[in-house]
Write a protein that holds these residues in place. Sequence first.
Motif, PDB file in Angstrom:
ATOM      1  N   ASP A 179      38.701  33.535  42.037  1.00  0.00           N
ATOM      2  CA  ASP A 179      37.750  34.541  42.183  1.00  0.00           C
ATOM      3  C   ASP A 179      36.508  34.097  41.996  1.00  0.00           C
ATOM      4  O   ASP A 179      35.527  34.222  42.731  1.00  0.00           O
ATOM      5  CB  ASP A 179      37.912  35.974  41.515  1.00  0.00           C
ATOM      6  CG  ASP A 179      38.953  36.564  41.963  1.00  0.00           C
ATOM      7  OD1 ASP A 179      39.525  36.387  43.059  1.00  0.00           O
ATOM      8  OD2 ASP A 179      39.472  37.794  41.314  1.00  0.00           O
ATOM      9  N   PHE A 203      44.548  45.567  39.615  1.00  0.00           N
ATOM     10  CA  PHE A 203      43.638  44.584  39.312  1.00  0.00           C
ATOM     11  C   PHE A 203      44.434  43.574  38.428  1.00  0.00           C
ATOM     12  O   PHE A 203      45.167  44.011  37.471  1.00  0.00           O
ATOM     13  CB  PHE A 203      42.331  44.826  38.967  1.00  0.00           C
ATOM     14  CG  PHE A 203      41.801  45.831  39.989  1.00  0.00           C
ATOM     15  CD1 PHE A 203      40.946  45.128  41.038  1.00  0.00           C
ATOM     16  CD2 PHE A 203      41.778  47.126  39.819  1.00  0.00           C
ATOM     17  CE1 PHE A 203      40.125  46.105  41.834  1.00  0.00           C
ATOM     18  CE2 PHE A 203      41.066  48.053  40.747  1.00  0.00           C
ATOM     19  CZ  PHE A 203      40.223  47.532  41.825  1.00  0.00           C
ATOM     20  N   GLU A 234      31.583  44.967  40.174  1.00  0.00           N
ATOM     21  CA  GLU A 234      32.603  43.934  40.036  1.00  0.00           C
ATOM     22  C   GLU A 234      33.657  44.174  40.731  1.00  0.00           C
ATOM     23  O   GLU A 234      34.393  43.079  41.432  1.00  0.00           O
ATOM     24  CB  GLU A 234      32.341  43.277  38.739  1.00  0.00           C
ATOM     25  CG  GLU A 234      31.364  42.768  38.251  1.00  0.00           C
ATOM     26  CD  GLU A 234      31.303  42.562  36.561  1.00  0.00           C
ATOM     27  OE1 GLU A 234      31.318  41.502  36.130  1.00  0.00           O
ATOM     28  OE2 GLU A 234      31.696  43.497  35.787  1.00  0.00           O
ATOM     29  N   ARG A 235      34.268  45.354  40.584  1.00  0.00           N
ATOM     30  CA  ARG A 235      35.619  45.724  41.406  1.00  0.00           C
ATOM     31  C   ARG A 235      35.401  45.340  42.787  1.00  0.00           C
ATOM     32  O   ARG A 235      36.265  45.261  43.606  1.00  0.00           O
ATOM     33  CB  ARG A 235      36.030  46.968  40.672  1.00  0.00           C
ATOM     34  CG  ARG A 235      36.352  46.874  39.191  1.00  0.00           C
ATOM     35  CD  ARG A 235      37.695  46.022  38.875  1.00  0.00           C
ATOM     36  NE  ARG A 235      38.303  46.221  37.611  1.00  0.00           N
ATOM     37  CZ  ARG A 235      38.846  45.301  36.773  1.00  0.00           C
ATOM     38  NH1 ARG A 235      39.056  43.977  37.585  1.00  0.00           N
ATOM     39  NH2 ARG A 235      39.008  45.241  35.643  1.00  0.00           N
ATOM     40  N   THR A 262      44.173  39.079  43.158  1.00  0.00           N
ATOM     41  CA  THR A 262      43.741  39.593  42.057  1.00  0.00           C
ATOM     42  C   THR A 262      43.544  41.046  42.422  1.00  0.00           C
ATOM     43  O   THR A 262      42.970  41.943  41.432  1.00  0.00           O
ATOM     44  CB  THR A 262      42.730  39.212  41.450  1.00  0.00           C
ATOM     45  OG1 THR A 262      41.495  38.977  42.495  1.00  0.00           O
ATOM     46  CG2 THR A 262      42.983  37.577  40.978  1.00  0.00           C
ATOM     47  N   GLN A 314      35.744  42.181  43.859  1.00  0.00           N
ATOM     48  CA  GLN A 314      36.832  41.612  43.746  1.00  0.00           C
ATOM     49  C   GLN A 314      37.784  42.029  44.852  1.00  0.00           C
ATOM     50  O   GLN A 314      38.621  41.222  45.290  1.00  0.00           O
ATOM     51  CB  GLN A 314      37.349  42.095  42.336  1.00  0.00           C
ATOM     52  CG  GLN A 314      38.834  41.472  41.948  1.00  0.00           C
ATOM     53  CD  GLN A 314      39.364  41.900  40.620  1.00  0.00           C
ATOM     54  OE1 GLN A 314      38.830  42.680  39.989  1.00  0.00           O
ATOM     55  NE2 GLN A 314      40.625  41.566  40.244  1.00  0.00           N
ATOM     56  N   GLN A 370      33.399  33.220  44.740  1.00  0.00           N
ATOM     57  CA  GLN A 370      32.029  34.384  44.664  1.00  0.00           C
ATOM     58  C   GLN A 370      31.084  33.481  44.557  1.00  0.00           C
ATOM     59  O   GLN A 370      29.951  33.554  45.331  1.00  0.00           O
ATOM     60  CB  GLN A 370      32.118  35.122  43.483  1.00  0.00           C
ATOM     61  CG  GLN A 370      30.958  35.990  43.354  1.00  0.00           C
ATOM     62  CD  GLN A 370      30.701  36.616  44.629  1.00  0.00           C
ATOM     63  OE1 GLN A 370      31.540  37.162  45.249  1.00  0.00           O
ATOM     64  NE2 GLN A 370      29.441  37.093  45.007  1.00  0.00           N
ATOM     65  N   ASP A 378      41.783  36.851  36.762  1.00  0.00           N
ATOM     66  CA  ASP A 378      41.540  35.677  37.667  1.00  0.00           C
ATOM     67  C   ASP A 378      41.947  34.432  36.676  1.00  0.00           C
ATOM     68  O   ASP A 378      41.174  33.496  36.202  1.00  0.00           O
ATOM     69  CB  ASP A 378      39.841  35.596  37.879  1.00  0.00           C
ATOM     70  CG  ASP A 378      39.658  34.419  39.035  1.00  0.00           C
ATOM     71  OD1 ASP A 378      40.552  33.943  39.556  1.00  0.00           O
ATOM     72  OD2 ASP A 378      38.428  34.101  38.955  1.00  0.00           O
TER      73      ASP A 378
END
Length: 612
Positions: A576, A568, A331-332, A557, A335, A580, A571
Amino acid sequence: MTHSLFHIKEHHSIFILLFFLVFFSSCKRDKFGHSTEEIDIAYLIPETKIDSEEAQIWVKQLVDAKQSQLYFPDSFAREFLQEQLYLFYQKNNFQPAWYSATTVLPHTQSLMGYLKNAGSEGLNEEAYSLNDIDKIQNALLGTNGKYDLPKLIKLDIFTTSMALTYLNHTHAGRVKPDEVDGKLNTWVEKYTPIELVDELYSAVQNNTIDDIIKKAEPQYELYQKLKIIREKYKKIVKEGGWEKINLEDYKKIKIDSTEEFNHHVLIPTIRNILSKTGDLSLSENEATDTSQLYDEKLRIAVMNFQERHTLEKDGVVGMNLLREMATSAEERLTQIELNMERLRWLSDSLGNNYIIVNVPSYWMRLYDSGKRSFETKVMVGRSFHQTPLFMDTMKYVVLSPKWHVPASITRNEMLPKLRRGGNYFARNNFSIYRRSNGKMVKISPHSVNWSAVKSMRNYSIVQNSGASNALGRVKFIFPNSNNIYMHDTPSTRFDKANRALSHGCIRLFEPEKLANYILKEKAEEWTAEKIHETMYSGNTQNIYLDRQWVVHIVYWTAWVDDNGKAHFSKDVYGYDKAQQEILTQHDTNLKSWMQKRSKEFDKLKRKEIAYK
């Protein structure tokens, strides 16, 4: 008279010799470390020269064809890129640009290297149809070494379309910004597909593909830093990420350095996560430590993690911290890529003197001649009063400002207060005006039956300068359609990690320092002492600037500090998530497009056309 568009010349002995020379040649690698034996090939075709007249007929036919739409995966950019495709070949006299009759040309090999490495730019490599390089070989090499001009021309056009698509993705992005949000943000005005026909033609002629691709990339230091951080997190993902946390198991967790709370079963997991993120350095023995003690070394690492994730830096492990730790490495990585995409939506230049306000990270930074010279904390709009994202130029500074209450706040917040009565408006230094005979006349709030008032269109509310003024002692104006500006505030909540607290404007933690810096250009007239005195005088003063500052309100972000550490943020506005979801849909559409494109690509058979 009918002519064949391909001429068959068979030299079997030469063909076999060339085959063995290539087959047993040593493997080369390009600048990205990929094997180039797939693309660095002198294709095994008997010596053949392209007939330029026949090639021109085929190129014109194919770039004009409706089926050429299938060369471009993005529907929103398709029409523009089709036009660019035609203009490119028109400039090239409708001749193939990437392949000779017998080989892949050097600039083509360079392009393929970038397309194969598109993931390093946070792009989807599948969009450029290079999963199977064999298709390129098959397109050039017909059965039994028979030269196939139609396939070569179609491949050449397809390669140009891949180049145009990649350049457009690199420069302007895979997502049209107004798909993410079209209500408030004027970032959509920047979006235009990149016009690079002349540059692409020059790059093909001079084998300078590197130059044109570097030109298309966002020209910001942050973009290059994010590319480096992306590789770090990609490596973490490849190695399996970090341990998972089930938040349902720890709803009321508290871990700190006090004796009561300094032991917990989750400590080994926290230690594992912090070691993977780089916040905690562990020796070989410490790496296998299963101790449940929350020691000082771990507390410092937790505070470092908190600082990098826009949390209160208190060293206490609670649910807010666990939510960030429960975010996976995958997930990072996503991001980071989302923010690389958003950098493509900015103007091509931030300006020489500029200010950046990063909404989800709650900071403002001023850059003087490209060098960061001032920064401070900010408050931004709540989720239901979002600060819009846009770019404009600061024109003037207002000392000791009045606050002309916006119509929406007048209607939704002030009218209910007026109906309740009391001394709120006198206590907070408000004046109320009513339209009478075309003029605004000051009235007493107690002179109106506010319960009977259904609309505030004929009323205006102004808060006078002073200590209680919502704008504080100074505001900074960069005229825009959103009526957004930066200003001082009586609020003292800048110690909070979550500072999405305003009605949309940007509240500054150190406004007087910013005023002193901005007004340095007028230092002879406006000394620090005079600025301070005027700010507290109660007399409103507008100071127009000779030196103008470009203000960029952005939504990052993920960003990287001067020490190369990734930061980070939450959101807070959901961009974000929305972005996505759109990219996921684009990837689904991409698979469908690839199937259609493959069928169309394979459909072309050898055929003859008649010409005079």
